[in-house]
Design an enzyme around this catalytic site. Structure first.
Site, short mmCIF file in Angstrom:
data_model
loop_
_atom_site.label_atom_id
_atom_site.label_comp_id
_atom_site.label_asym_id
_atom_site.label_seq_id
_atom_site.Cartn_x
_atom_site.Cartn_y
_atom_site.Cartn_z
N CYS A 153 0.83 -1.21 0.00
CA CYS A 153 0.00 0.00 0.00
C CYS A 153 0.87 1.27 0.00
O CYS A 153 1.99 1.25 0.49
CB CYS A 153 -0.87 0.05 1.25
SG CYS A 153 -1.79 -1.44 1.52
N ARG A 162 4.70 0.26 -6.21
CA ARG A 162 4.67 -0.60 -5.03
C ARG A 162 3.67 -1.74 -5.17
O ARG A 162 3.69 -2.68 -4.39
CB ARG A 162 4.30 0.23 -3.78
CG ARG A 162 5.31 1.29 -3.45
CD ARG A 162 4.72 2.33 -2.52
NE ARG A 162 4.56 1.82 -1.18
CZ ARG A 162 5.43 1.99 -0.19
NH1 ARG A 162 6.53 2.68 -0.41
NH2 ARG A 162 5.22 1.51 1.00
N TRP A 187 -3.22 -2.55 -1.22
CA TRP A 187 -2.87 -3.92 -1.60
C TRP A 187 -3.54 -4.79 -0.55
O TRP A 187 -3.16 -4.79 0.61
CB TRP A 187 -1.35 -4.06 -1.58
CG TRP A 187 -0.84 -5.35 -2.12
CD1 TRP A 187 -0.74 -5.71 -3.43
CD2 TRP A 187 -0.29 -6.45 -1.36
NE1 TRP A 187 -0.19 -6.97 -3.53
CE2 TRP A 187 0.09 -7.44 -2.28
CE3 TRP A 187 -0.10 -6.69 -0.01
CZ2 TRP A 187 0.65 -8.64 -1.89
CZ3 TRP A 187 0.45 -7.89 0.39
CH2 TRP A 187 0.82 -8.85 -0.55
N ASN A 193 -1.23 1.75 6.07
CA ASN A 193 -0.42 0.65 5.51
C ASN A 193 -0.09 -0.32 6.62
O ASN A 193 0.19 0.10 7.74
CB ASN A 193 0.93 1.16 4.98
CG ASN A 193 0.78 1.97 3.73
OD1 ASN A 193 -0.30 2.09 3.21
ND2 ASN A 193 1.89 2.55 3.28
N GLY A 194 -0.04 -1.60 6.32
CA GLY A 194 0.37 -2.58 7.32
C GLY A 194 -0.82 -3.34 7.89
O GLY A 194 -1.89 -3.38 7.28
N GLU A 225 16.57 -18.11 -9.42
CA GLU A 225 16.18 -16.73 -9.74
C GLU A 225 15.56 -16.65 -11.14
O GLU A 225 14.58 -15.92 -11.35
CB GLU A 225 17.42 -15.81 -9.63
CG GLU A 225 17.27 -14.41 -10.17
CD GLU A 225 16.22 -13.56 -9.46
OE1 GLU A 225 15.61 -14.02 -8.49
OE2 GLU A 225 15.98 -12.43 -9.93
N LYS A 267 11.90 -15.16 -11.84
CA LYS A 267 11.63 -14.04 -12.75
C LYS A 267 10.55 -14.42 -13.75
O LYS A 267 9.65 -13.65 -14.03
CB LYS A 267 12.89 -13.63 -13.53
CG LYS A 267 13.90 -12.82 -12.82
CD LYS A 267 13.56 -11.36 -12.61
CE LYS A 267 12.88 -11.14 -11.30
NZ LYS A 267 13.70 -11.10 -10.12
N GLU A 326 6.99 -14.81 -12.00
CA GLU A 326 6.35 -13.62 -11.43
C GLU A 326 5.85 -12.65 -12.48
O GLU A 326 4.85 -11.97 -12.26
CB GLU A 326 7.23 -12.92 -10.40
CG GLU A 326 8.46 -12.27 -10.93
CD GLU A 326 9.31 -11.62 -9.84
OE1 GLU A 326 8.75 -11.16 -8.83
OE2 GLU A 326 10.54 -11.58 -10.00
N HIS A 378 16.23 -37.01 -9.33
CA HIS A 378 15.69 -37.56 -8.08
C HIS A 378 14.19 -37.28 -7.95
O HIS A 378 13.67 -37.22 -6.84
CB HIS A 378 16.46 -37.01 -6.88
CG HIS A 378 17.90 -37.40 -6.92
ND1 HIS A 378 18.33 -38.68 -6.67
CD2 HIS A 378 19.01 -36.70 -7.27
CE1 HIS A 378 19.64 -38.75 -6.82
NE2 HIS A 378 20.09 -37.55 -7.20
N LYS A 435 5.95 -4.32 -4.38
CA LYS A 435 7.40 -4.06 -4.43
C LYS A 435 8.04 -4.19 -3.07
O LYS A 435 9.10 -4.75 -2.92
CB LYS A 435 7.64 -2.66 -5.00
CG LYS A 435 9.10 -2.28 -5.14
CD LYS A 435 9.77 -3.11 -6.22
CE LYS A 435 11.26 -2.88 -6.31
NZ LYS A 435 11.92 -3.97 -7.07
C1 F6R Z 1 11.34 -10.64 -7.01
C2 F6R Z 1 11.42 -9.65 -5.95
C3 F6R Z 1 11.15 -10.10 -4.54
C4 F6R Z 1 12.07 -9.35 -3.57
C5 F6R Z 1 11.70 -9.70 -2.13
C6 F6R Z 1 12.62 -9.04 -1.14
O1 F6R Z 1 11.66 -10.08 -8.24
O2 F6R Z 1 11.66 -8.50 -6.18
O3 F6R Z 1 11.30 -11.47 -4.42
O4 F6R Z 1 13.39 -9.69 -3.85
O5 F6R Z 1 10.38 -9.30 -1.88
O6 F6R Z 1 12.57 -7.65 -1.21
P1 F6R Z 1 13.70 -6.76 -0.59
O7 F6R Z 1 14.96 -7.05 -1.34
O8 F6R Z 1 13.24 -5.34 -0.77
O9 F6R Z 1 13.83 -7.14 0.86
#
Ligand code: F6R
Length: 614
Positions: free
Chosen positions: A2, A27, A78, A102-103, A486, A490, A493, A509, A609
């Site tokens: 949020c 965000r 959010w 927020n939260g 990773e 990517k 997501e 396995h 984000k």
């Molecule tokens: C994936 C992504 C998330 C963040 C995770 C941690 O592309 O961006 O998996 O890496 O939410 O976020 P931070 O690094 O801000 O603690």
């Protein structure tokens, strides 16, 4: 997650509040709303407009039914408690009180229960309860400020709040416990925002509220109070640097812009960690980590979430190989609840782009409370983690707006590799000659990324093919195993294609049962000492019909030319920096696949984000 913005001033605020919300879009959110105190014929009233979905929907709504005033709050939501509906969107009202939040208020059900005899609730949200509590306290005779501070004392959880009250004109109330809250100082106006980006066109003078702080804003001033209601002065930070970094420029998406920024962003990271002129990594003291001595550290514990955790997994190989330093990696949400056995000489390093991720922050605090030395490898130096850890280690990647992390990942890797070399040199496992050669490899990173970006066109073609897949596998060995994780993250997501990353030797396995004719398998294998082993695994899936995309170098491509129908040939790079360079290919592959499928690349569904809830 949020976003909040609020303005208290003397000029109309509605348009500027909506502009502020747009800067918070990165965000992630699923509804938006705005509330202002309107004055008509000397009478004031609290009015709002809200809309599900994107901010343009809210804008349309405000065009059709205009609202304006000189005091207002706005929010992107959010969803946590309650479905994505207009009714559940913020701001919430109760009596004379309007609130954005927020939260999470953890004890909201019991607080709601206590009010249920006297109050009617219109939503399923935790936020509305807080508005009712403030309104109820005012009905009992308290002033707006007293009611606000009285209510705060009863809330458990993590929250940032903005409140306006009809009849308490000219004042806005705000509080922070957990999620960040920035106050912008203006000329005849003051502002609140969930981060400085929201306020970037309004103010360059920012006060970051500390944990438990609350504040009263008027057009002419800001008074901050600590958790015990003592008036307190908090430092004003002057925001420098261009917020142009928060613009897309000529790029179609922030994610693509950020992928292309990586030659520059990794260079910024390196500038902090190495002395390129003397071919040396900087010592702990030179890095400003006074008191840290890798000779006294017996174990490194890296704690992170998501992409940052995969950067940490890569770094485990580096700390162990280059510095002979045992290194654990923990996903933050698991760490503190498993009650880890902590030993005194452990250096706990949180890895976090935002520095605000709730689980990582909680893990960091847990380590601190248990007497460990703590550090944070972080992009946002004004973040909570950076302020709370003993050592803040910047990655200097600049604002990352795309929800899918790209440039922060390569800068995290670059910084962690530099730190592992610093540790190795301090502990006597790397002599001057080896240090020189490693630092030389580091200095090539920006150029090698630039060369890798030239593969964009070829990767885009492969992405078209990948976009028809239902599911895909990524395989790698050694440092390329976390990179496979990773790569899969990517892809899923942003393209919503199911993908799994596996250690190349682990596939047989179990998961190999899922390989059938045409299943895409992306194999990450530079021609290093593990190459032949990974190629054996490649053959195991190829013979079962997998459609293999091999990411390798020229030597590897020559060796495997008859084994893989598709090969992405990266520049020749040192083994040690290869995961940083190869990361570009998996980012581009995911990006173009998502673009081909027409998804919302910068704000993928269900994602946020900065994840400031557990
Ligand atoms: C994936 C992504 C998330 C963040 C995770 C941690 O592309 O961006 O998996 O890496 O939410 O976020 P931070 O690094 O801000 O603690």
């Amino acid at each position: 997650m949020c976003g909040i913005i609020g303005i208290v001033g003397s000029k109309p605020v509605a348009g500027r509040l909506i502009d502020g919300l747009k800067r918070l879009e990165y965000r992630g959110y699923d509804s938006a709303g705005i509330a202002v105190i309107e004055e008509t014929d000397g009478l004031s009233s609290l009015v709002r407009r809200r809309a599900k979905g994107k901010i343009v929907n809210l804008e349309e709504r405000v065009k059709l039914e205009p609202v304006d005033g000189v005091l207002g709050i706005a929010h992107t939501r959010w969803a946590t408690h309650g479905a994505v509906t207009e009714t559940n969107a913020h701001p919430h009202f109760a009596g004379r009180v309007g609130i954005v939040h927020n939260g999470i208020i953890e004890n909201f059900t019991e607080l709601r229960e206590a009010l249920k005899e006297t109050r009617t609730f219109n939503t399923q949200t935790d936020t509305e309860v807080v508005a009712h509590m403030i309104d109820e306290a005012m009905r009992a005779g308290m002033s707006g400020q007293e009611a606000f501070s009285h209510t705060l004392k009863q809330l458990r959880g993590a929250f940032a709040i903005g409140v306006v009250i009809d009849g308490v004109e000219g004042q806005m109330f705000t509080a922070r416990k957990g999620p960040p809250l920035a106050i912008g100082i203006g000329d005849g106006e003051n502002y609140i925002g969930s981060d400085a980006i929201a306020l970037s066109t309004l103010s360059k003078k920012i006060i970051y509220l500390e944990e438990g702080d609350w504040a009263v804003l008027t057009a002419d001033g800001v008074q901050v109070y600590d958790a015990d209601d003592n008036p307190i002065e908090r430092e004003i930070t002057h925001i420098t640097g261009s917020m142009a970094a928060a613009e897309k420029g000529n790029y179609r998406h922030f994610m693509l812009k950020e992928i292309y920024e990586q030659p520059e962003t990794t260079a910024h990271t390196l500038t902090h960690y190495i002395d390129a002129f003397n071919h040396k990594v900087k010592t702990e003291d030179e890095l400003g980590l006074k008191g840290l001595d890798f000779n006294r550290v017996e174990r490194v514990s890296l704690i992170a979430c998501g992409t940052a955790a995969y950067a940490a997994y890569v770094a485990k190989y580096w700390f162990e190989q280059l510095a002979s330093l045992p290194c654990d990696v923990d996903v933050a949400s698991e760490f503190r609840y498993r009650k880890p056995a902590l030993s005194g000489n452990t250096l706990a390093i949180a890895v976090s782009q935002s520095g605000e991720t709730a689980d990582t922050l909680a893990a960091l605090r847990y380590c601190k409370q248990n007497g460990l030395q703590t550090g944070v490898l972080v992009n946002v130096l004004s973040s909570t983690m950076a302020r709370e850890a003993d050592y803040a280690m910047p990655i200097n990647a600049g604002p990352e707006i795309g929800v899918a992390s790209t440039k922060a990942f390569t800068s995290q890797l670059t910084a962690l590799l530099s730190l592992a070399i610093t540790a190795g040199a301090q502990r006597g496992f790397i002599d001057a000659e080896a240090e020189k050669s490693l630092v030389e490899s580091l200095t090539h990173i920006p150029r090698h990324i630039n060369e890798t970006l030239k593969l964009d066109g070829a990767i885009e073609e492969l992405a078209q093919k990948l976009s028809t897949a239902k599911s895909a596998f990524y395989l790698g060995r050694g440092v390329h195993y976390p990179l496979a994780l990773e790569g899969a993250l990517k892809l899923k997501e942003i393209s919503y294609i199911h993908a799994e990353g596996y250690a190349a030797g682990e596939l047989k396995h179990g998961p190999i049962a899922l390989i059938e004719e045409g299943t895409p398998v992306i194999v990450i294998a530079p021609s290093d000492e593990l190459f032949e082993k990974t190629i054996s695994n490649l053959q195991e899936v190829a013979t079962r019909g997998a459609n293999v995309i091999l990411i390798t170098d020229a030597k590897g491509a020559k060796y495997a030319k008859d084994m893989a129908p598709h090969i992405i040939t990266c520049p020749d790079v040192s083994d040690i920096t290869a995961p940083i360079i190869y990361a570009i290919t998996i980012q581009l592959l995911a990006y173009h696949t998502a673009v081909h499928l027409g998804t919302d690349v910068d704000q993928p569904r269900n994602l946020a984000k900065s994840v400031t809830v557990e």
